[in-house]
Design a protein around this motif. Structure first.
Motif, short mmCIF file in Angstrom:
data_model
loop_
_atom_site.label_atom_id
_atom_site.label_comp_id
_atom_site.label_asym_id
_atom_site.label_seq_id
_atom_site.Cartn_x
_atom_site.Cartn_y
_atom_site.Cartn_z
N GLU A 50 1.05 -1.39 0.27
CA GLU A 50 0.15 0.64 -0.18
C GLU A 50 0.45 1.59 -0.06
OE1 GLU A 50 -3.35 -0.14 3.03
OE2 GLU A 50 -3.96 1.76 1.83
N LYS A 51 2.09 1.10 0.57
CA LYS A 51 2.82 2.11 0.72
C LYS A 51 3.17 2.91 -0.81
CE LYS A 51 6.88 0.16 0.40
NZ LYS A 51 8.37 -0.67 1.38
N TYR A 52 3.22 2.25 -1.72
CA TYR A 52 3.04 2.40 -2.90
C TYR A 52 1.94 3.12 -3.90
CZ TYR A 52 7.52 0.02 -3.00
OH TYR A 52 8.62 -0.38 -2.49
N THR A 53 1.74 4.36 -3.25
CA THR A 53 0.41 5.32 -3.92
C THR A 53 1.07 6.42 -5.23
OG1 THR A 53 -0.14 4.77 -1.33
CG2 THR A 53 -1.39 6.50 -2.48
N ALA A 54 0.07 6.25 -5.68
CA ALA A 54 -0.02 7.72 -6.25
C ALA A 54 -0.57 8.86 -5.14
CB ALA A 54 0.13 7.20 -7.34
N ILE A 55 -2.06 8.56 -5.74
CA ILE A 55 -3.62 9.58 -5.07
C ILE A 55 -3.86 8.69 -4.66
CG2 ILE A 55 -4.77 10.71 -5.68
CD1 ILE A 55 -2.76 12.04 -6.33
N PRO A 56 -4.82 8.71 -3.32
CA PRO A 56 -5.22 7.25 -2.09
C PRO A 56 -5.92 6.02 -3.17
CG PRO A 56 -4.94 9.45 -0.96
CD PRO A 56 -4.23 9.79 -2.56
N GLY A 57 -5.88 5.35 -3.32
CA GLY A 57 -6.30 4.65 -4.20
C GLY A 57 -6.03 4.10 -5.36
N PHE A 58 -4.81 4.28 -5.74
CA PHE A 58 -4.48 4.37 -7.32
C PHE A 58 -2.68 3.90 -6.83
CE2 PHE A 58 -8.37 6.62 -7.92
CZ PHE A 58 -8.83 5.56 -8.96
N VAL A 59 -2.17 3.10 -7.84
CA VAL A 59 -0.70 2.23 -7.76
C VAL A 59 0.18 3.50 -8.62
CG1 VAL A 59 1.20 0.81 -7.60
CG2 VAL A 59 -1.48 -0.29 -7.76
N TYR A 60 1.73 3.70 -7.20
CA TYR A 60 2.93 4.64 -8.01
C TYR A 60 2.85 4.70 -8.82
CZ TYR A 60 7.25 7.52 -7.46
OH TYR A 60 8.30 7.77 -7.94
N GLY A 61 2.92 5.30 -10.47
CA GLY A 61 3.50 5.47 -11.46
C GLY A 61 5.45 4.71 -11.48
N GLY A 62 5.58 5.39 -10.34
CA GLY A 62 6.99 4.46 -10.18
C GLY A 62 7.14 3.57 -10.44
N PHE A 63 5.90 3.02 -9.18
CA PHE A 63 6.16 1.34 -9.26
C PHE A 63 5.63 0.86 -10.38
CE2 PHE A 63 4.29 -2.36 -8.30
CZ PHE A 63 4.86 -2.97 -7.28
N LEU A 64 5.17 0.87 -11.10
CA LEU A 64 4.46 0.26 -12.25
C LEU A 64 5.42 0.56 -12.79
CD1 LEU A 64 0.81 1.88 -12.60
CD2 LEU A 64 2.12 -0.22 -12.27
N ALA A 65 7.03 1.58 -12.96
CA ALA A 65 7.82 1.78 -14.79
C ALA A 65 8.38 0.87 -13.89
CB ALA A 65 8.05 3.26 -13.93
N SER A 66 8.40 0.64 -12.44
CA SER A 66 10.33 -0.95 -11.31
C SER A 66 9.45 -1.91 -12.25
CB SER A 66 10.20 -0.36 -10.28
OG SER A 66 10.20 1.53 -10.10
N PHE A 67 8.55 -2.50 -11.64
CA PHE A 67 7.54 -3.54 -12.50
C PHE A 67 7.79 -3.73 -13.57
CE2 PHE A 67 3.16 -5.99 -12.67
CZ PHE A 67 3.60 -7.30 -12.35
N MET A 68 7.81 -2.68 -14.39
CA MET A 68 7.81 -3.26 -15.79
C MET A 68 9.60 -3.42 -16.19
SD MET A 68 7.13 -0.08 -19.23
CE MET A 68 5.66 -0.77 -19.78
#
Lengths: 159, 159
Positions: A50-68
């Motif tokens: 959950e710490k990987y928040t962008a706006i509450p309720g949504f996943v941080y874009g930097g996490f998605l870039a890392s995942f990719m």
């Protein structure tokens, strides 16, 4: 997420190259992304903390870039390893790729609390340089897509 | 890194939009990136914690993508805020951007233990869509570059 990918390429990286924050099995603080084959496509799964928040309720874009990112280098390693006659878990040490470039387009806000799946299609553009087209789904919903170019780790990465 | 950027745009985001893992001042587990003006360029500084390892001695590419991501959205917010007649710290609440797309090219392994500096050049491509050309330096060495396109946060991000 061992229940989704039985034999991951990251399980077989040499110890010295297993410290990656995204996918290194030896990095205790990292995300431990694990990438394997599903037929001729590569997959990585994650339930983002959950710490990987962008706006509450949504996943941080930097996490998605890392995942990719880690999905991309893992996919390149899987593909070259297979070209060399190997599969993860067969006792051989796979090649280790690093990222040359990454492009990601965020098509929808990615909801938190859902298992994400990255799917990769890998093509060789040079014996040491491979390209992965990636799509990231939250359950059935396509949330991001893009491309990773990986290169076999150059000597500049060894101290 | 308060000593590098006195007035950061992230200091002035509305509380509801200050939970970002990369740059939210309210996310206790996050990186607290802070972005401000240096003349007509935008800057963000970071000394990456050691956990963000790629190969030992070098910074994780996913961290650099995250750094670029928040630097990008912060830069867009700075630019639109200035267009609207405001500067960070003047008591007004800035617009909040999200990332539409991100591209990053890793030109050199990024050494750990050095302060990183992201430099942005922002251009308007639509009143609600701005583009930032980004370079990331480790001290004087250019390690990564790319582009972020940010859009003013759409209603789909509010629950």
């Amino acid at each position: 997420m061992k229940e989704y990918v039985t034999h991951a390429i990251q399980d077989n990286y040499a110890d010295d190259f297993s410290w990656c924050y995204g996918c290194g099995r030896l990095n205790e603080e990292g995300n431990h992304f694990r990438t394997g084959w599903e037929g001729d496509r590569t997959v990585t799964y994650s339930l983002p903390p959950e710490k990987y928040t962008a706006i509450p309720g949504f996943v941080y874009g930097g996490f998605l870039a890392s995942f990719m990112d880690c999905h991309g280098t893992g996919s390149c390693a899987l593909a070259l390893h297979r070209k060399n006659g190997h599969e993860p878990g067969d006792g051989s040490v796979p090649p280790r790729f690093v990222t040359a470039s990454l492009q990601i387009t965020y098509s929808k806000p990615t909801p938190q609390g859902k298992v994400l799946k990255a799917i990769g299609n890998v093509t060789e553009i040079h014996p040491k340089k491979w390209k992965v087209a990636v799509e990231i789904y939250a359950e059935d919903e396509l949330c991001a897509s893009g491309e990773v170019v990986g290169v076999v780790m150059p000597a500049t990465f060894t101290k």
